[in-house]
Design a protein around this motif. Structure first.
Motif, mmCIF file in Angstrom:
data_model
loop_
_atom_site.group_PDB
_atom_site.id
_atom_site.type_symbol
_atom_site.label_atom_id
_atom_site.label_comp_id
_atom_site.label_asym_id
_atom_site.label_seq_id
_atom_site.Cartn_x
_atom_site.Cartn_y
_atom_site.Cartn_z
ATOM 1 N N SER A 16 7.179 17.267 -6.523
ATOM 2 C CA SER A 16 5.729 17.932 -6.222
ATOM 3 C C SER A 16 5.243 17.718 -5.050
ATOM 4 O O SER A 16 3.882 17.323 -4.898
ATOM 5 C CB SER A 16 4.834 17.756 -7.400
ATOM 6 O OG SER A 16 3.769 18.396 -7.575
ATOM 7 N N GLY A 17 6.254 17.376 -4.178
ATOM 8 C CA GLY A 17 5.512 16.913 -2.591
ATOM 9 C C GLY A 17 5.506 17.798 -1.619
ATOM 10 O O GLY A 17 5.260 17.467 -0.316
ATOM 11 N N ILE A 55 7.537 11.204 -10.316
ATOM 12 C CA ILE A 55 6.984 12.329 -9.564
ATOM 13 C C ILE A 55 7.155 11.982 -8.109
ATOM 14 O O ILE A 55 6.355 11.017 -7.778
ATOM 15 C CB ILE A 55 5.894 12.658 -10.388
ATOM 16 C CG1 ILE A 55 5.819 13.176 -11.624
ATOM 17 C CG2 ILE A 55 5.152 13.901 -9.472
ATOM 18 C CD1 ILE A 55 4.440 13.472 -12.329
ATOM 19 N N SER A 56 7.692 12.787 -7.354
ATOM 20 C CA SER A 56 7.712 12.842 -5.987
ATOM 21 C C SER A 56 6.119 13.639 -5.530
ATOM 22 O O SER A 56 6.379 15.064 -5.930
ATOM 23 C CB SER A 56 8.850 13.397 -5.244
ATOM 24 O OG SER A 56 8.625 13.621 -4.020
ATOM 25 N N CYS A 57 5.342 12.836 -4.964
ATOM 26 C CA CYS A 57 4.007 13.564 -4.659
ATOM 27 C C CYS A 57 3.493 13.016 -3.374
ATOM 28 O O CYS A 57 3.806 11.842 -3.177
ATOM 29 C CB CYS A 57 3.036 13.691 -5.826
ATOM 30 S SG CYS A 57 2.581 12.056 -6.206
ATOM 31 N N ASN A 58 2.847 13.627 -2.696
ATOM 32 C CA ASN A 58 2.526 13.222 -1.316
ATOM 33 C C ASN A 58 0.840 13.396 -0.946
ATOM 34 O O ASN A 58 0.225 13.157 0.004
ATOM 35 C CB ASN A 58 3.128 13.980 0.038
ATOM 36 C CG ASN A 58 4.601 13.724 -0.045
ATOM 37 O OD1 ASN A 58 5.047 12.584 0.154
ATOM 38 N ND2 ASN A 58 5.445 14.627 0.130
ATOM 39 N N VAL A 72 6.568 8.543 -6.416
ATOM 40 C CA VAL A 72 6.955 8.125 -4.886
ATOM 41 C C VAL A 72 6.452 9.029 -4.152
ATOM 42 O O VAL A 72 5.894 10.234 -4.346
ATOM 43 C CB VAL A 72 8.538 8.346 -4.943
ATOM 44 C CG1 VAL A 72 9.333 7.357 -5.865
ATOM 45 C CG2 VAL A 72 9.127 9.692 -5.542
ATOM 46 N N ALA A 73 6.520 8.846 -2.822
ATOM 47 C CA ALA A 73 5.901 9.719 -1.834
ATOM 48 C C ALA A 73 6.912 9.675 -0.411
ATOM 49 O O ALA A 73 7.965 8.690 -0.284
ATOM 50 C CB ALA A 73 4.698 9.116 -1.212
ATOM 51 N N ASP A 74 6.993 10.554 0.476
ATOM 52 C CA ASP A 74 7.906 10.595 1.489
ATOM 53 C C ASP A 74 7.586 9.516 2.303
ATOM 54 O O ASP A 74 6.466 9.304 2.648
ATOM 55 C CB ASP A 74 7.733 12.166 2.158
ATOM 56 C CG ASP A 74 8.253 13.171 1.211
ATOM 57 O OD1 ASP A 74 8.697 13.055 0.359
ATOM 58 O OD2 ASP A 74 7.944 14.358 1.731
ATOM 59 N N ALA A 84 13.656 14.929 1.230
ATOM 60 C CA ALA A 84 12.764 13.794 1.211
ATOM 61 C C ALA A 84 12.455 13.167 -0.109
ATOM 62 O O ALA A 84 12.414 11.985 -0.332
ATOM 63 C CB ALA A 84 11.753 14.062 2.185
ATOM 64 N N GLY A 85 12.024 14.090 -0.870
ATOM 65 C CA GLY A 85 11.691 13.661 -2.384
ATOM 66 C C GLY A 85 12.753 13.090 -3.125
ATOM 67 O O GLY A 85 12.667 12.222 -3.828
ATOM 68 N N ILE A 86 13.914 13.742 -2.910
ATOM 69 C CA ILE A 86 15.065 13.390 -3.773
ATOM 70 C C ILE A 86 15.355 11.864 -2.960
ATOM 71 O O ILE A 86 15.869 11.032 -4.063
ATOM 72 C CB ILE A 86 16.183 14.407 -3.456
ATOM 73 C CG1 ILE A 86 15.900 15.603 -4.303
ATOM 74 C CG2 ILE A 86 17.533 13.754 -4.059
ATOM 75 C CD1 ILE A 86 16.685 16.851 -4.048
ATOM 76 N N ARG A 87 15.296 11.615 -2.015
ATOM 77 C CA ARG A 87 15.697 10.483 -1.453
ATOM 78 C C ARG A 87 14.748 9.506 -1.841
ATOM 79 O O ARG A 87 15.082 8.326 -2.202
ATOM 80 C CB ARG A 87 15.545 10.687 0.202
ATOM 81 C CG ARG A 87 15.663 9.400 0.883
ATOM 82 C CD ARG A 87 15.449 9.642 2.287
ATOM 83 N NE ARG A 87 15.699 8.087 3.117
ATOM 84 C CZ ARG A 87 14.882 7.839 4.232
ATOM 85 N NH1 ARG A 87 13.540 8.650 4.339
ATOM 86 N NH2 ARG A 87 14.860 6.780 4.752
#
Length: 196
Positions: A16-17, A55-58, A72-74, A84-87
């Motif tokens: 979700s980033g 959750i990947s969010c920026n 996590v964030a980029d 970048a989110g997967i990483r």
């Protein structure tokens, strides 16, 4: 009665980033669909599967925190795409496998997830429709994080190209499979929302 947890523990990463460009810059995961944020639908589906929901969010981390065990964030704040989110997710995942789903696909069901989990092993498991891979619907062995890091440092930003090198296992779905619909434009969101 809640669905039984899978026998194989896995981490779950909800992506979700993104910039939400096709949604006018809105944070897609927080857009309302059928009375709830999109992220809530994916949370409810995947929560029984894992004690490590990432959750990947920026942005809007305080809102996403309600739906995750970890955020996590980029590393770079200029929105370098889903890889970048997967990483970022791979770097913190606590289990040997990590299920990846995009936040704007609330029609995914348990059967689709089970079809990915059934092939868990040493290679990525990725949904394929016809000749097209759907790399944001996948199951990744987290031991691949070093390979991903090496690819990232060499300039790779495409999930498609990274997966192609890894001989992924395909879970084939029909082209018209509605479960894979991305509600990432105002039009697709409106078409999938019943009239009140």
């Amino acid at each position: 009665m809640p669905a039984p947890a899978p026998s194989l523990p896995c981490s779950v990463l909800l992506l979700s980033g993104g910039r939400g460009q096709r949604m006018g810059g809105q944070d897609k995961g927080l857009i309302e669909w059928r009375g709830r944020p999109l992220i809530a639908w994916l949370h409810d589906l995947t929560r029984p599967l894992s004690d490590d929901l990432i959750i990947s969010c920026n942005r809007n981390s305080e809102r996403y925190a309600l739906y995750a065990d970890q955020l996590v964030a980029d590393e770079d704040r200029d929105f370098q795409g889903p890889l970048a989110g997967i990483r970022a997710g791979m770097a913190v995942a606590r289990h040997e496998q990590m299920l990846v789903l995009p936040c704007d696909a609330p029609l995914v069901d348990r059967a689709l997830i089970e079809s990915l989990l059934a092939h868990a092993g040493d290679r990525p498991v990725v949904i394929r429709q016809g000749d097209y891979w759907q790399p944001l619907f996948c199951l990744l062995p987290t031991r691949l994080k070093d390979d991903l890091e090496q690819a990232w440092q060499s300039g790779e930003r495409s999930p498609q190209r990274w997966f192609a090198r890894l001989s992924p296992i395909a879970v084939v779905c029909p082209m018209e499979d509605e479960r894979l619909a991305n509600l990432n434009t105002p039009e697709t969101l409106a078409q999938s929302t019943p009239a009140s």
